[in-house]
Every structure is written in structure tokens, then in C-alpha cells.
Design a protein around this motif. Structure first.
Motif, PDB file in Angstrom:
ATOM      1  N   TRP A  11       0.856  -1.191   0.000  1.00 25.64           N
ATOM      2  CA  TRP A  11       0.000   0.000   0.000  1.00 25.64           C
ATOM      3  C   TRP A  11       0.887   1.234   0.000  1.00 25.64           C
ATOM      4  N   ILE A  12       0.532   2.205  -0.834  1.00 29.43           N
ATOM      5  CA  ILE A  12       1.228   3.492  -0.871  1.00 29.43           C
ATOM      6  C   ILE A  12       0.208   4.550  -0.478  1.00 29.43           C
ATOM      7  N   PHE A  13       0.463   5.220   0.631  1.00 30.25           N
ATOM      8  CA  PHE A  13      -0.449   6.244   1.135  1.00 30.25           C
ATOM      9  C   PHE A  13       0.003   7.615   0.630  1.00 30.25           C
ATOM     10  N   LEU A  14      -0.927   8.516   0.436  1.00 36.20           N
ATOM     11  CA  LEU A  14      -0.663   9.869  -0.060  1.00 36.20           C
ATOM     12  C   LEU A  14       0.109   9.834  -1.376  1.00 36.20           C
ATOM     13  N   PRO A  21       4.218   7.490   2.883  1.00 37.16           N
ATOM     14  CA  PRO A  21       4.325   6.319   3.746  1.00 37.16           C
ATOM     15  C   PRO A  21       3.828   5.073   3.008  1.00 37.16           C
ATOM     16  N   THR A  22       4.403   3.929   3.334  1.00 33.76           N
ATOM     17  CA  THR A  22       4.024   2.669   2.697  1.00 33.76           C
ATOM     18  C   THR A  22       3.854   1.582   3.764  1.00 33.76           C
ATOM     19  N   ALA A  23       3.167   0.528   3.384  1.00 32.38           N
ATOM     20  CA  ALA A  23       3.027  -0.660   4.240  1.00 32.38           C
ATOM     21  C   ALA A  23       2.915  -1.869   3.317  1.00 32.38           C
ATOM     22  N   HIS A  24       3.315  -3.032   3.820  1.00 29.54           N
ATOM     23  CA  HIS A  24       3.159  -4.256   3.025  1.00 29.54           C
ATOM     24  C   HIS A  24       2.920  -5.443   3.957  1.00 29.54           C
ATOM     25  N   LEU A  25       2.230  -6.444   3.392  1.00 30.63           N
ATOM     26  CA  LEU A  25       1.908  -7.671   4.118  1.00 30.63           C
ATOM     27  C   LEU A  25       1.878  -8.804   3.106  1.00 30.63           C
TER      28      LEU A  25
END
Length: 101
Positions: A11-14, A21-25
Motif C-alpha cells: 500500500w502506498i499512502f498519499l 508512507p508505505t506498508a506491506h503484508l
């Protein structure tokens, strides 16, 4: 040695900002070169996750910094083996340069 096939959702936010900011799973399976536990299995379940930042340097280049958590387990609690469950984990800081095309 380990060979893994892990599907990861990132996920790429903004997305319209220069710093994002990013997140991954992710989840998957791996094959190790020998059982790590006595009477264990060579198959393991993989779980990965993390958070980070990416920043634009130029039009197509960006710098990325991620904190990644990785875990793999032989599935003993799932009834796949009667041996104890193994669960090595690692936390890594990853810096990378990416070219977007």
C-alpha cells in the motif's frame, strides 16, 4: 538455504505527495534445504510485513526505506508435523533506490 514464493500486497499512502508512507503484508510457502528440527519438515509457511517511506528524487527515481519483519514456521501447530514449531524471525532495515517505468 531457502527458496520461497511469497505474495505481497503493498500500500502506498498519499500517492500525490513527494514523500509517501508505505506498508506491506505477505504470505507464502518456502522450501528449506534440510529440516531444521528433528523429525521436522522441509516445507515452511512464510509471513512478511513492514512499513516504510518512499521519497521522489527525480521524475522516475525514488529512495525507499523499509522496516521489514519476516517469520517462517514449519506448521507444527497446524498438524502438519508432530515436531515442535520452528519460528525464526528477523527484522531488517532495507534502503533501496527504485526506478519507476
Amino acid at each position: 538455504h531457502k527458496i520461497a514464493l511469497v505474495g505481497v500486497r503493498r500500500w502506498i499512502f498519499l500517492p500525490d505527495y513527494r514523500v509517501r508512507p508505505t506498508a506491506h503484508l505477505g504470505f507464502g510457502m518456502s522450501l528449506v534445504h534440510e529440516p531444521i528440527l528433528e523429525r521436522g519438515t522441509i516445507w515452511a509457511f512464510d509471513i512478511v510485513g513492514g512499513v516504510g517511506l518512499e521519497a521522489d528524487l527525480k521524475e522516475r527515481w525514488c529512495l525507499m526505506a523499509d522496516v521489514r519483519w519476516e517469520h517462517f514456521s514449519n506448521g507444527g501447530d497446524m498438524g502438519l508435523t508432530s515436531a515442535r514449531v520452528i519460528g525464526p524471525e528477523s527484522i531488517n532495515l532495507v534502503l533501496s533506490l527504485r526506478y519507476r517505468y
